[in-house]
Write an enzyme that holds these catalytic residues in place. Structure first.
Site, PDB file in Angstrom:
ATOM      1  N   GLU A 199      15.920  24.703  -4.050  1.00 20.60           N
ATOM      2  CA  GLU A 199      14.543  24.723  -4.559  1.00 20.60           C
ATOM      3  C   GLU A 199      13.686  25.767  -3.857  1.00 20.60           C
ATOM      4  O   GLU A 199      13.437  25.684  -2.649  1.00 20.60           O
ATOM      5  CB  GLU A 199      13.898  23.338  -4.424  1.00 20.60           C
ATOM      6  CG  GLU A 199      12.585  23.232  -5.171  1.00 20.60           C
ATOM      7  CD  GLU A 199      12.331  21.843  -5.726  1.00 20.60           C
ATOM      8  OE1 GLU A 199      11.296  21.658  -6.382  1.00 20.60           O
ATOM      9  OE2 GLU A 199      13.156  20.944  -5.513  1.00 20.60           O
ATOM     10  N   LYS A 253       4.974   8.055  -9.370  1.00 23.59           N
ATOM     11  CA  LYS A 253       6.250   8.523  -8.823  1.00 23.59           C
ATOM     12  C   LYS A 253       6.152   8.602  -7.317  1.00 23.59           C
ATOM     13  O   LYS A 253       5.102   8.958  -6.764  1.00 23.59           O
ATOM     14  CB  LYS A 253       6.608   9.914  -9.383  1.00 23.59           C
ATOM     15  CG  LYS A 253       7.848  10.530  -8.732  1.00 23.59           C
ATOM     16  CD  LYS A 253       8.082  11.974  -9.180  1.00 23.59           C
ATOM     17  CE  LYS A 253       9.232  12.605  -8.416  1.00 23.59           C
ATOM     18  NZ  LYS A 253       9.485  14.001  -8.798  1.00 23.59           N
TER      19      LYS A 253
END
Length: 430
Positions: free
Chosen positions: A235, A190
């Site tokens: 976040e 990723k």
């Protein structure tokens, strides 16, 4: 307009500068419920960390350090901050988390980037969930007492013009396609690729205007400002309260639907997507691997939950733990950064690919941003949904997690959704 609690500055009207080893005199008192903290900010050079109307708002500079590039920037920053804290004369009548002497900070994403900054304000106004307020004033010892000044009027941005960032939309899609190819051949699993977008206004942009608009539209996010970096991040990288720590990992994204039925359909698509769940697993695993060695206990939700914000919905994993070691909130943030939510998996390969493909310096985008007090407690988020302000210019950022199943056109569309909070904050009519 609310009356300010005071624009605390030197008597010559100049803001404070770098900490030069002098002692700071810190006085914190309980004040009546201040209400909207953002309405109390007297000047555009704002410092803020606010969610659901609670948090901290600061202004002025009693001490500041800009850190050089390097892997040790968090360690160097904490050493500087400890020297400031230990040399201060603090009288804290509020005795609450975030009262007394606190510092705001924002760190670069990459080790090779300069510009990480820690700021001790001249004044901090705080408010907790019970409505209790406190006001902290910070003055270098020996300086004349400060005086209150009138609040500077807010001016909304006008005549916004947009300009491409480092890569055009087509060039960025090509970068995503290259990343997918590298992942497919096994170089990594990723990578998070970001792009930037530039805006210019007719006059200098007032951070307070953007903060108010962001807080009103995204109350579930952490609305922040530090050294011109302004945003509303969903976040939470790390929160420390004594030995207790918590975090919220977000990865895997869908836009909100225009109707309840469309919203539900998109939510089901997100929850059932193998690609989005794969992206989320890497992010949750990277945080667990970094935090677990520092904790006596660490609990992560076993299945990601759906978390909705005004414009997007994410897969989320909530994290709670008890520290086994005495680490400050800032030290913890440094240990966790960069998670796979903003870097990739494995980290080193992902960061190297980011440098190769993005054609830009992220600066403080996707780095830790937040605050810490003298007890080492604090909150640090990831600087997302944000813009760097410089006079009448703003540089916006947005990024996406890229895995083997990523489609370049879909990832481009996701960045456009993630640009929208700051674009709206700049363009909306009050």
């Amino acid at each position: 307009m609310a009356e300010p609690y005071g624009n605390y500055r030197d008597t010559d009207g100049q803001p404070g500068g770098d900490y030069g080893g002098e002692h700071l005199v810190v006085r914190c008192t309980v004040v009546p419920d201040p209400g909207d903290l953002l309405s109390r900010l007297p000047e555009p050079a704002a410092l803020a960390w606010i969610r659901h109307g609670t948090g901290l708002a600061g202004w002025g500079e009693a001490a500041r350090v800009t850190l050089p590039a390097g892997e040790d920037r968090f360690t160097v920053g904490e050493k500087w901050l400890r020297e400031v804290f230990e040399g201060a004369d603090v009288r804290d009548e509020a005795g609450r988390r975030g009262s007394g002497l606190v510092a705001f900070g924002s760190f670069t994403f990459g080790d090779c980037s300069e510009g990480s900054v820690l700021i001790v304000p001249r004044a901090v106004l705080g408010r907790d969930g019970s409505g209790t307020g406190w006001l902290t004033t910070i003055t270098p010892a020996g300086e004349p007492a400060w005086h209150a000044a009138r609040q500077r009027a807010l001016t909304a941005p006008e005549q916004i013009r947009w300009h491409d960032g480092s890569l055009s939309a087509l060039e960025w899609e090509q970068a995503v396609a290259t990343a997918v190819g590298r992942i497919t051949r096994g170089d990594l699993r990723k990578v998070v690729l970001a792009r930037d977008l530039h805006a210019s206004a007719a006059a200098p942009v007032d951070a307070r205007v953007l903060l108010r608009r962001l807080a009103a539209r995204y109350p579930d996010c952490y609305t922040f400002a530090c050294a011109g970096l302004v945003g509303a991040t969903p976040e939470l990288l790390i929160r420390r309260d004594g030995r207790e720590v918590s975090s919220l990992v977000l990865a895997g994204t869908m836009p909100r639907g225009a109707s309840a039925a469309a919203d539900a359909r998109l939510a089901a698509e997100l929850v059932g997507s193998a690609k989005e769940n794969e992206e989320h697993r890497y992010a949750a695993a990277s945080l667990r691997e970094a935090l677990a060695p520092l904790c006596l206990t660490l609990e992560l939700s076993t299945v990601p939950e759906l978390v909705r914000f005004a414009n997007v919905q994410h897969l989320a994993t909530r994290v709670h733990g008890t520290l086994a070691v005495d680490r400050s909130a800032l030290a913890l943030a440094g240990s966790l950064h960069p998670t796979a939510a903003v870097g990739g998996t494995p980290t080193d390969a992902a960061v190297e690919l980011i440098r190769e493909l993005e054609s830009m310096d992220r600066e403080r985008y996707a780095g830790p941003v937040g605050w810490m007090d003298t007890n080492g407690n604090g909150e640090w988020g990831i600087a997302l949904r944000c813009a760097q302000l410089a006079g009448n210019r703003a540089r916006l950022f947005a990024g996406c997690g890229i895995v083997a199943g990523s489609d370049p056109a879909a990832e481009l569309a996701e960045t456009q959704v993630k640009f929208r909070p700051m674009q709206t904050a700049l363009e909306q009519a009050d």
